[in-house]
Design an enzyme around this catalytic site. Structure first.
Site, PDB file in Angstrom:
ATOM      1  CD  GLU A 251     -43.271   1.824  -7.897  1.00 22.43           C
ATOM      2  OE1 GLU A 251     -44.423   1.464  -8.169  1.00 22.43           O
ATOM      3  OE2 GLU A 251     -42.282   1.553  -8.592  1.00 22.43           O
TER       4      GLU A 251
ATOM      5  CE  LYS B 290     -48.838   2.189 -14.990  1.00 19.96           C
ATOM      6  NZ  LYS B 290     -48.107   2.021 -16.263  1.00 19.96           N
TER       7      LYS B 290
ATOM      8  CB  VAL C 280     -43.351   7.189  -9.265  1.00 23.30           C
ATOM      9  CG1 VAL C 280     -42.716   8.459  -8.708  1.00 23.30           C
ATOM     10  CG2 VAL C 280     -42.360   6.026  -9.217  1.00 23.30           C
TER      11      VAL C 280
ATOM     12  CG  ASP D 111     -47.301   7.241 -23.290  1.00 21.02           C
ATOM     13  OD1 ASP D 111     -47.309   7.693 -22.117  1.00 21.02           O
ATOM     14  OD2 ASP D 111     -47.496   6.049 -23.547  1.00 21.02           O
TER      15      ASP D 111
ATOM     16  CB  SER E  44     -44.429   8.804 -16.865  1.00 21.29           C
ATOM     17  OG  SER E  44     -44.851   8.462 -15.568  1.00 21.29           O
TER      18      SER E  44
ATOM     19  CE  LYS F 277     -40.817   2.025 -15.957  1.00 20.77           C
ATOM     20  NZ  LYS F 277     -41.084   2.734 -14.721  1.00 20.77           N
TER      21      LYS F 277
END
Ligand code: PSU
Ligand code: MN
Length: 302
Positions: free
Chosen positions: A24, A85, A105, A135, A137, A156
């Protein structure tokens, strides 16, 4: 599927059913600072090639979804200016508007899958944010619907890791610890959270993924490996840095797609720069493991 441009060296590898690893690019254009993002790109590509596989960077280059970037395109993505992004939902607009888009990703899985690539490497996947349960991903939803093996160092450290692990279960995404029974914490080798499966062999991981898909499951298979010990960070240090970063983000009103890059930057500052070598090393090590798995997949298909 001809909506994706495939550069000749990648196309040739796919044609002869050789091992290919998708990489990515959001980590290059949003996740890491200049000039370390260039180091990251070359270290990841070298790691893949040294294990006998071909690396394919996923992106949208001036509106063209692509596997592989020319040198000129890569230079634009590393300079970062004006590079969007791009997650799953942004792919259509980015292509129609002719923009440069570094793919997360989620969007990278779409592009890899369109060309039949089975393995993708990243640093840490996205997941649920701490204190912001809605929120989450788009990477998680993409993992639930895209049959590709994704190699990472867990989600992360900036995220709510127990919640993210629960969501992966809900979404039917297998999580396999490579050489570990514990979910790694991206910058840290441990989190205290158990993973449902463990495997110590790239060939076995390839077999597990194919067995998962052979039964009709359509999710990704997530492989998590601890970050290299010599640069990994201490849990207490990372926790303190992340707590401060989350507070700073709230105070600055940062939300949405800007949140992950902001938090990574804030953690970098709070760890006195130590998160950077950790991040670069884990990205390289994940690319290497992804290549080993891709080689095993290619051997199984031969
Ligand atoms: N791994 C890293 N650094 C990153 C990323 C992964 O070491 O910046 C990127 C990936 O592209 C991932 C994205 O999909 O962060 C997650 O962003 P979000 O939380 O907005 O989905
Ligand atoms: Mn988000």
């Amino acid at each position: 599927m001809n909506a994706v441009r495939v550069l000749p060296h990648v196309a040739a590898a796919l044609e002869r059913r050789a091992a290919v690893v998708a990489l990515e690019t959001s980590v290059l254009s949003q996740g890491l600072p200049v000039p370390y993002n260039a180091q990251c790109a070359s270290r990841m590509v070298r790691a893949v090639e040294s294990r006998g596989a071909v690396a394919a960077l996923t992106a949208v280059a001036r509106g063209i979804a692509t596997l592989g970037l020319t040198d000129e395109e890569l230079a634009r993505f590393l300079a970062r200016d004006g590079v969007r992004k791009v997650g799953s939902r942004d792919l259509g607009a980015c292509t129609v508007q002719g923009a440069d888009g570094a793919t997360t990703v989620a969007a990278s899985l779409t592009i890899a899958r369109a060309a039949g690539i089975e393995v993708l490497a990243t640093g840490g996947i996205g997941g649920g944010h701490r204190g912001a349960p809605f929120d989450e991903s788009g990477g998680l939803a993409a993992l639930s619907r895209t049959p590709v093996i994704v190699v990472c160092a867990g989600a992360k450290s900036i995220l709510d890791l127990p919640a993210t692990l629960e969501r992966l279960e809900t979404l039917g995404v297998p999580v396999i610890g490579f050489g570990t029974d514990e979910l790694p914490g991206f910058f840290t080798r441990t989190t205290g959270l158990r993973v449902p499966q463990r495997s110590d062999s790239a060939a076995e991981i390839a077999r597990i993924a194919h067995a998962h898909w052979a039964l009709g499951e359509r999710s990704a298979v997530l492989v998590v490996q601890p970050p290299p010990a010599d640069t990994a960070l201490d849990r207490a240090m990372v926790d303190a840095a992340v707590k401060g970063a989350v507070r700073d983000a709230e105070a600055a009103g940062i939300t949405g797609p800007a949140l992950t890059p902001f938090l990574l930057g804030a953690v970098l500052a709070a760890t006195g720069g130590r998160s950077l070598p950790a991040n670069l090393a884990l990205l390289e090590s994940n690319a290497g493991l992804a290549a080993d798995i891709a080689v095993a997949c290619a051997a199984a298909g031969a």
